[in-house]
Design a protein around this motif. Structure first.
Motif, PDB file in Angstrom:
ATOM      1  N   ARG A   1       0.827  -1.209   0.000  1.00 46.88           N
ATOM      2  CA  ARG A   1       0.000   0.000   0.000  1.00 46.88           C
ATOM      3  C   ARG A   1       0.861   1.258   0.000  1.00 46.88           C
ATOM      4  O   ARG A   1       0.523   2.256  -0.644  1.00 46.88           O
ATOM      5  CB  ARG A   1      -0.934  -0.008   1.214  1.00 46.88           C
ATOM      6  CG  ARG A   1      -2.081  -1.007   1.076  1.00 46.88           C
ATOM      7  CD  ARG A   1      -2.726  -1.322   2.403  1.00 46.88           C
ATOM      8  NE  ARG A   1      -3.238  -0.132   3.067  1.00 46.88           N
ATOM      9  CZ  ARG A   1      -3.682  -0.119   4.322  1.00 46.88           C
ATOM     10  NH1 ARG A   1      -3.660  -1.237   5.048  1.00 46.88           N
ATOM     11  NH2 ARG A   1      -4.139   0.991   4.857  1.00 46.88           N
TER      12      ARG A   1
ATOM     13  N   THR B   1       2.053   2.037  -3.461  1.00 49.70           N
ATOM     14  CA  THR B   1       0.984   2.665  -4.249  1.00 49.70           C
ATOM     15  C   THR B   1       0.910   4.163  -3.959  1.00 49.70           C
ATOM     16  O   THR B   1       0.794   4.985  -4.883  1.00 49.70           O
ATOM     17  CB  THR B   1      -0.376   2.008  -3.924  1.00 49.70           C
ATOM     18  OG1 THR B   1      -0.323   0.627  -4.274  1.00 49.70           O
ATOM     19  CG2 THR B   1      -1.497   2.683  -4.703  1.00 49.70           C
TER      20      THR B   1
ATOM     21  N   SER C   1      -4.296   5.933 -10.032  1.00 52.43           N
ATOM     22  CA  SER C   1      -3.153   5.369  -9.302  1.00 52.43           C
ATOM     23  C   SER C   1      -3.552   4.561  -8.078  1.00 52.43           C
ATOM     24  O   SER C   1      -2.724   3.838  -7.523  1.00 52.43           O
ATOM     25  CB  SER C   1      -2.207   6.499  -8.882  1.00 52.43           C
ATOM     26  OG  SER C   1      -1.765   7.230 -10.013  1.00 52.43           O
TER      27      SER C   1
END
Length: 507
Positions: free
Chosen positions: A29, A32, A304
């Motif tokens: 995460r 990202t 994204s």
């Protein structure tokens, strides 16, 4: 054989995905968020430069504003993952002040706008968002998608022919790569691939560097050199107020859109005053101010996959690093790459379902009219705030017109207490739009001498209705007839006692 729940651990809830601590503890995460921040920073650079040109100021002012807005709002904002930076709407509002009085008055107006936004935020202006209909929201989203696409058209006109295959390749990457893998944001891959092609092939196409000179130093504290006087306030007040309203409207509308995309709720009041804090900070660093940027926010959230404040913070940090430390590298990025990314954002943002024939056939015509009015108002003025205002006004008019027709008046004539009496039963909500028609629903000349108006199924909402009732009773008295109004609820009775007979003739 029984299957235990431990074999399939529960997925994170949308609210958990917004947690900063949880994201910092998850490498996947966190990656990202970091890559999303980088993509947004790259997309911010040419736009910040372009908005600086619109405002009539040096590109440094727009770039530094984007840095300070993004970093500050990451801490004080109420909508995680939303991007705030220098925007075209703010540039359009503030540009006349730059032209007439210079940068110092311009920065003073930015600081004052921030103060206004804090006041408006703490006074609960964010709660007004509940009055914006869904059709206006859909129109806002569609208009924004159109404006994003239109903003890229100049980058495709009067350019070398090689720009077109580069943009086409970029579109193939941003649309096709997510179908293969989402490990790396497709917009970032498109930017890197197209940059490498143009550099190693020595292709002469427009680049980010062609938009303007990038700064080579960090932003410093800036105190606007303006007289602290009433005259200065008179000059900057209208611009600051307009900027405050436009900024809040765009930011709160964008926050509402991100709520829908992420299936979470944001703290709109905090976002409102947080925008004010961000603009004050930006002003004291010599920036042009700004608000939420829906295009970059959609890159961050939709393209994204970012969900936390980390991506917003890193977008600002990466922006500063890219323009100050890596300016030479950033300047060779072809505009074709960023055009492809923004076209992708435009397509992803547009609510295609809203214009499908099946949807248009199913939706009430009034809803479609509101959506179209919002789109036309926004695209015609290139101002999202004006477009939303137009949409809300059209929605109000159509709603009032529709509700006005819900009022019914039924007339019966019976003998009551030995007297022939006409009884009117009024059913519906009475306000300015419906009460004007109410006056025409009575048979003043034909009715017997005794008239009863039964209001048990209605409610009086405003002074227009009280004035209409006064006009009705006055006209019956003019015909020498006795009229009684019965059945009013407590609130309507109090309003009539307070205003009845004191509003003057209305008919």
């Amino acid at each position: 054989m029984a299957v235990t729940k431990a074999e399939h651990p529960p997925a994170f809830t949308p609210e958990q995905l917004q947690a900063v601590r949880g994201t910092l503890m998850s490498p996947r995460r966190l990656k990202t968020e970091v890559l999303a921040g980088l993509v947004v920073a790259l997309a911010l650079i040419p736009e910040a430069i372009a908005f600086s040109i619109i405002a009539g100021v040096d590109p440094r002012i727009g770039l530094f504003a984007s840095f300070t807005m993004a970093v500050t709002i990451a801490f004080v904002g109420g909508r995680p993952a939303m991007i705030s930076a220098a925007t075209g709407a703010i540039a359009l509002v503030i540009a006349p002040l730059v032209k007439s009085h210079g940068v110092d008055y311009f920065v003073a107006a930015v600081i004052l706008a921030g103060i206004f936004q804090i006041i408006l935020g703490l006074s609960g202006v964010a709660k007004l968002m509940r009055f914006i209909p869904r059709s206006v929201m859909v129109g806002f989203v569609n208009a924004l998608a159109i404006l994003i696409f239109m903003s890229q058209v100049p980058e495709l006109l009067g350019v070398p022919w090689l720009v077109y295959p580069l943009v086409a390749l970029g579109l193939v990457i941003v649309f096709g790569l997510p179908k293969l893998t989402k490990a790396v944001p497709a917009p970032l891959v498109a930017i890197v691939v197209l940059t490498l092609i143009t550099v190693f092939a020595a292709v002469a196409v427009p680049t980010v560097g062609d938009k303007g000179d990038l700064p080579d130093s960090l932003p410093t504290l800036f105190i606007p050199n303006v007289p602290f006087s009433l005259e200065t306030l008179q000059i900057i007040f209208p611009f600051a107020l307009a900027m405050a309203f436009v900024g809040l409207l765009e930011s709160l509308m964008t926050a509402k859109l991100v709520d829908d995309v992420t299936d979470t709720r944001s703290h709109k009041t905090r976002e409102a005053w947080g925008q004010g804090v961000a603009n004050i900070v930006t002003g004291f660093f010599g920036g042009m101010g700004g608000c939420a940027m829906i295009g970059q926010t959609m890159i961050n959230v939709k393209a994204s996959g970012a969900r936390t404040r980390i991506s917003t913070f890193l977008a600002g940090v990466f922006l500063l690093i890219l323009v100050v430390v890596l300016g030479d590298v950033v300047s060779v990025i072809p505009m074709a790459a960023l055009v492809a990314v923004m076209i992708f954002v435009s397509v992803a943002t547009f609510d295609w379902h809203s214009i499908q024939p099946r949807t248009l056939k199913m939706m009430p015509k009034s809803e479609t009219m509101v959506m179209v009015a919002t789109v036309i108002g926004t695209v015609a003025t290139h101002n999202l705030a004006i477009g939303v205002g137009v949409g809300v006004i059209v929605a109000m008019v159509l709603f009032a017109r529709r509700v006005a027709h819900f009022v019914t008046v039924e007339r019966t004539v019976k003998t009551i207490g030995g007297h022939e009496t006409a009884t009117y039963v009024v059913d519906g909500e009475l306000f300015f739009a419906s009460s004007n028609d109410l006056y025409t629903q009575f048979e003043y000349a034909l009715d017997p001498e005794h008239v009863v108006i039964d209001m048990h199924a209605s409610h009086l909402w405003d002074a227009s209705t009280i004035a209409a009732l006064d006009a009705i009773t006055e006209k019956y008295h003019h015909h020498g007839k006795d009229v009684k109004i019965v059945g009013l609820n407590d609130a309507s009775t109090l309003m009539r006692e307070r205003l009845g007979g004191k509003l003057g003739a209305s008919h």
